[in-house]
Design a protein around this motif. Sequence first.
Motif, mmCIF file in Angstrom:
data_model
loop_
_atom_site.group_PDB
_atom_site.id
_atom_site.type_symbol
_atom_site.label_atom_id
_atom_site.label_comp_id
_atom_site.label_asym_id
_atom_site.label_seq_id
_atom_site.Cartn_x
_atom_site.Cartn_y
_atom_site.Cartn_z
ATOM 1 N N UNK A 74 -14.289 -60.780 84.927
ATOM 2 C CA UNK A 74 -14.653 -59.747 85.898
ATOM 3 C C UNK A 74 -16.136 -59.432 85.786
ATOM 4 N N UNK A 75 -16.652 -59.324 84.573
ATOM 5 C CA UNK A 75 -18.090 -59.062 84.390
ATOM 6 C C UNK A 75 -18.921 -60.182 85.017
ATOM 7 N N UNK A 76 -18.463 -61.412 84.869
ATOM 8 C CA UNK A 76 -19.164 -62.546 85.461
ATOM 9 C C UNK A 76 -19.197 -62.422 86.984
ATOM 10 N N UNK A 77 -18.064 -62.057 87.577
ATOM 11 C CA UNK A 77 -18.014 -61.906 89.038
ATOM 12 C C UNK A 77 -18.859 -60.720 89.502
ATOM 13 N N UNK A 78 -18.830 -59.624 88.749
ATOM 14 C CA UNK A 78 -19.657 -58.476 89.113
ATOM 15 C C UNK A 78 -21.137 -58.832 89.041
ATOM 16 N N UNK A 79 -21.522 -59.580 88.006
ATOM 17 C CA UNK A 79 -22.918 -59.992 87.872
ATOM 18 C C UNK A 79 -23.319 -60.887 89.043
ATOM 19 N N UNK A 80 -22.466 -61.809 89.406
ATOM 20 C CA UNK A 80 -22.758 -62.692 90.544
ATOM 21 C C UNK A 80 -22.933 -61.887 91.823
ATOM 22 N N UNK A 81 -22.045 -60.949 92.048
ATOM 23 C CA UNK A 81 -22.113 -60.125 93.263
ATOM 24 C C UNK A 81 -23.367 -59.252 93.250
ATOM 25 N N UNK A 82 -23.634 -58.592 92.134
ATOM 26 C CA UNK A 82 -24.775 -57.672 92.042
ATOM 27 C C UNK A 82 -26.106 -58.414 92.189
ATOM 28 N N UNK A 83 -26.168 -59.652 91.695
ATOM 29 C CA UNK A 83 -27.411 -60.419 91.731
ATOM 30 C C UNK A 83 -27.488 -61.357 92.930
ATOM 31 N N UNK A 84 -26.434 -61.380 93.758
ATOM 32 C CA UNK A 84 -26.432 -62.244 94.925
ATOM 33 C C UNK A 84 -26.385 -63.720 94.588
ATOM 34 N N UNK A 85 -25.712 -64.060 93.498
ATOM 35 C CA UNK A 85 -25.605 -65.448 93.051
ATOM 36 C C UNK A 85 -24.194 -65.974 93.283
ATOM 37 N N UNK A 86 -24.031 -67.286 93.334
ATOM 38 C CA UNK A 86 -22.679 -67.837 93.465
ATOM 39 C C UNK A 86 -21.837 -67.501 92.232
#
Length: 193
Positions: A74-86
């Motif tokens: 979940x942290x990985x997905x949140x980081x991707x979303x927050x940073x606009x990364x895949x």
Amino acid sequence: MIDQPGLPPAQGEEEHLSLALANTAIALASGHTVDLLGTPAQANHWLTERGLAPVDAGMREMCATQLRSLREQIRSLFASRAEGLPALPAAVRAINDAMTRVPTAPLLQWDDKTGPYRATPHPTTAIVDHALATLAADAADLLTGPDADRLTACGSAPCNRYLLRYGRRHWCSTRCGDRARAARAYARRTTSP
């Protein structure tokens, strides 16, 4: 390792259990890390406080490890979303696996001597699977819902918590906001001629 960081919940944790889960691994300014799910008892307590497990669930290390693993996905997905990364495909698979692992009815089992019967998995495993499914579904709802654009990482290093941004606030707590303002003031004083 420190027992409790004494931080208030970050903005959005009350509405999204997955955000609260993501924030159970906390990096402190002192360089210490706090893991609120570090032991099976702590994991059981965290789930119980959120109505996801009974007090006497009998959490084992395997169960706590599954919860910590989901937290990292979940942290990985949140980081991707927050940073606009895949997003990492493995993180997406982990969320989907957690959501689909829970049977909605007792499963068909077959005993060679007595024949077919229906039963649910081991009670503790079922409790953990249901908790993981609930947390994964909440993460999916957060990432695809109206709050997704407000999801951000705390703007005060070394804090690693996530929050839902309201207005210009980019910190998970007053403590982090004060630390960020103090760091900016210090930087201005030391770079001024």
